[in-house]
Write a protein that holds these residues in place. Structure first.
Motif, mmCIF file in Angstrom:
data_model
loop_
_atom_site.group_PDB
_atom_site.id
_atom_site.type_symbol
_atom_site.label_atom_id
_atom_site.label_comp_id
_atom_site.label_asym_id
_atom_site.label_seq_id
_atom_site.Cartn_x
_atom_site.Cartn_y
_atom_site.Cartn_z
ATOM 1 N N THR A 189 13.808 -14.965 22.415
ATOM 2 C CA THR A 189 13.778 -15.438 23.681
ATOM 3 C C THR A 189 13.825 -16.888 23.877
ATOM 4 O O THR A 189 13.933 -17.394 25.057
ATOM 5 C CB THR A 189 12.171 -15.019 24.135
ATOM 6 O OG1 THR A 189 11.274 -15.276 23.354
ATOM 7 C CG2 THR A 189 12.497 -13.217 24.388
ATOM 8 N N ALA A 225 16.500 -9.975 20.374
ATOM 9 C CA ALA A 225 16.645 -9.817 21.678
ATOM 10 C C ALA A 225 17.693 -8.649 21.934
ATOM 11 O O ALA A 225 19.045 -8.832 21.465
ATOM 12 C CB ALA A 225 16.837 -10.830 22.781
ATOM 13 N N GLN A 228 12.723 -6.673 19.490
ATOM 14 C CA GLN A 228 11.691 -7.119 20.102
ATOM 15 C C GLN A 228 11.385 -7.261 21.423
ATOM 16 O O GLN A 228 10.443 -7.394 22.210
ATOM 17 C CB GLN A 228 10.992 -8.361 19.275
ATOM 18 C CG GLN A 228 10.840 -8.160 17.698
ATOM 19 C CD GLN A 228 10.427 -9.446 17.149
ATOM 20 O OE1 GLN A 228 11.555 -10.080 17.054
ATOM 21 N NE2 GLN A 228 9.554 -9.529 16.410
ATOM 22 N N VAL A 229 12.715 -7.775 22.229
ATOM 23 C CA VAL A 229 12.696 -7.998 23.586
ATOM 24 C C VAL A 229 13.976 -7.519 24.100
ATOM 25 O O VAL A 229 15.128 -7.563 23.592
ATOM 26 C CB VAL A 229 12.856 -9.642 23.938
ATOM 27 C CG1 VAL A 229 13.193 -10.151 25.284
ATOM 28 C CG2 VAL A 229 11.667 -10.410 23.367
ATOM 29 N N CYS A 244 16.493 -7.504 27.392
ATOM 30 C CA CYS A 244 16.896 -8.509 28.539
ATOM 31 C C CYS A 244 17.990 -7.644 29.272
ATOM 32 O O CYS A 244 19.009 -7.591 28.862
ATOM 33 C CB CYS A 244 17.666 -9.689 27.864
ATOM 34 S SG CYS A 244 18.386 -10.968 29.156
ATOM 35 N N LEU A 275 13.007 -9.968 31.370
ATOM 36 C CA LEU A 275 12.743 -9.878 30.163
ATOM 37 C C LEU A 275 11.537 -9.064 29.846
ATOM 38 O O LEU A 275 10.737 -9.237 30.636
ATOM 39 C CB LEU A 275 12.162 -11.341 29.772
ATOM 40 C CG LEU A 275 13.708 -12.270 29.836
ATOM 41 C CD1 LEU A 275 13.061 -13.857 29.351
ATOM 42 C CD2 LEU A 275 14.669 -11.792 28.724
ATOM 43 N N SER A 276 11.727 -8.102 28.928
ATOM 44 C CA SER A 276 10.400 -7.366 28.481
ATOM 45 C C SER A 276 10.167 -6.949 27.277
ATOM 46 O O SER A 276 11.523 -7.237 26.537
ATOM 47 C CB SER A 276 10.544 -6.038 29.429
ATOM 48 O OG SER A 276 11.858 -5.247 29.192
ATOM 49 N N LEU A 326 7.608 -10.821 23.923
ATOM 50 C CA LEU A 326 7.368 -11.858 24.753
ATOM 51 C C LEU A 326 5.903 -12.491 24.418
ATOM 52 O O LEU A 326 5.592 -13.752 24.497
ATOM 53 C CB LEU A 326 7.277 -11.334 26.228
ATOM 54 C CG LEU A 326 8.611 -11.061 26.797
ATOM 55 C CD1 LEU A 326 8.727 -10.500 27.953
ATOM 56 C CD2 LEU A 326 9.532 -11.994 26.704
ATOM 57 N N GLN A 340 9.350 -13.877 33.056
ATOM 58 C CA GLN A 340 9.611 -12.557 33.016
ATOM 59 C C GLN A 340 10.928 -12.315 33.865
ATOM 60 O O GLN A 340 11.503 -11.003 33.583
ATOM 61 C CB GLN A 340 8.554 -11.744 33.562
ATOM 62 C CG GLN A 340 7.111 -11.963 32.973
ATOM 63 C CD GLN A 340 7.349 -11.229 31.283
ATOM 64 O OE1 GLN A 340 7.716 -9.980 31.321
ATOM 65 N NE2 GLN A 340 6.856 -12.038 30.614
#
Length: 265
Positions: free
Chosen positions: A2, A34, A205-206, A208, A231-232, A236, A248
């Motif tokens: 991120t 991501a 982990q993220v 988008c 972004l979640s 984060l 976010q």
């Protein structure tokens, strides 16, 4: 990762979008990842932006993996990137494995490289999972959930090894784009019941997420297109423990002349 994505958004941010402080956290000391979910055209553009930004702003070596060859950089990159130079572009290696097996072989052999990349980017991961024999929208098969887990586990293991080996001042990380077969005609909106996406979310982990905005805002901004970028994910909170939280939600405006601008929501 991120920190690279938010650096991309900040670098190409419109002045009118400065509603909040878009501070970018320093690189995480641990490997991170991501998954970009949505429209192929937009996701590839953002992946290229991430590659160029990582190389030019952070000095990272980047490996960009795709099944289809990239003939030239898009117009917005040629015109917009303030740090774009031949030297920074030399830090990016483009490679075109045709099958999942070739992709796995390339990733698995990175530990043998004297100068391995700090950022691995995979464009259209679903194309590798469908296999070279797949045509059009043939759909996923049950075995491809195992394939998704296999490639993700290898990416996690490889980036962790490269980070531990300390071959670069930055941790090794990876970004991939994905669009499920059933959502290919639904403006990039992902399905929460997609079994492949469920598997990928265990490793990345993220998330988008790209979602096209068809409201009046694009017209009001004189833009050709507008997109929401969400972004979640657990990454984060982990990426900015001692600093400001990562944004976010962003807006992406694409103008008729090919220029792109980001706005913090």
């Amino acid at each position: 990762m991120t920190d690279i994505l938010t650096l991309v958004f900040k670098t190409f941010m419109s002045e009118s979008g400065l509603k909040k402080d878009p501070s970018v956290c320093p690189p995480s000391p641990a490997p991170c990842s991501a998954l970009m979910v949505g429209d192929h055209r937009i996701s590839r553009s953002l992946l290229l932006l991430a590659a160029v930004t990582a190389a030019s702003e952070r000095g990272l070596k980047v490996l960009f993996l795709a099944q289809t060859q990239i003939q030239s950089l898009p117009v917005f990159l040629q015109r917009c990137s303030p740090s774009l130079s031949p030297e920074s572009l030399k830090k990016i290696t483009f490679s075109y494995p045709r099958t999942l097996e070739e992709l796995l072989q390339q990733v698995a052999s990175l530990h043998e490289s004297p100068a391995p990349p700090s950022l691995i980017i995979i464009d259209r991961l679903e194309g590798f999972l469908r296999g070279a024999a797949g045509h059009g929208h043939s759909g996923f098969h049950s075995g491809e959930q195992s394939c998704a887990a296999h490639v993700c586990a290898l990416l996690c293991d490889t980036t962790a090894f490269l980070t531990q080996r300390g071959s670069s001042s930055a941790p090794s990380s990876f970004i991939a784009s994905f669009l499920s077969d059933g959502d290919a005609g639904q403006d990039g909106k992902e399905s929460s019941t997609d079994p492949i996406l469920d598997v990928l979310d265990r490793y990345f982990q993220v998330r988008c997420t790209l979602d096209q905005d068809r409201s009046y805002e694009a017209v009001a901004a004189a833009a050709q297109e507008a997109w929401h970028i969400y972004l979640s994910g657990r990454g984060l909170a982990e990426s900015c423990e001692d600093g400001p939280s990562v944004a976010q939600e962003w807006k992406l405006f694409i103008f008729p002349d090919g220029l792109m601008e980001f706005k913090l929501v």
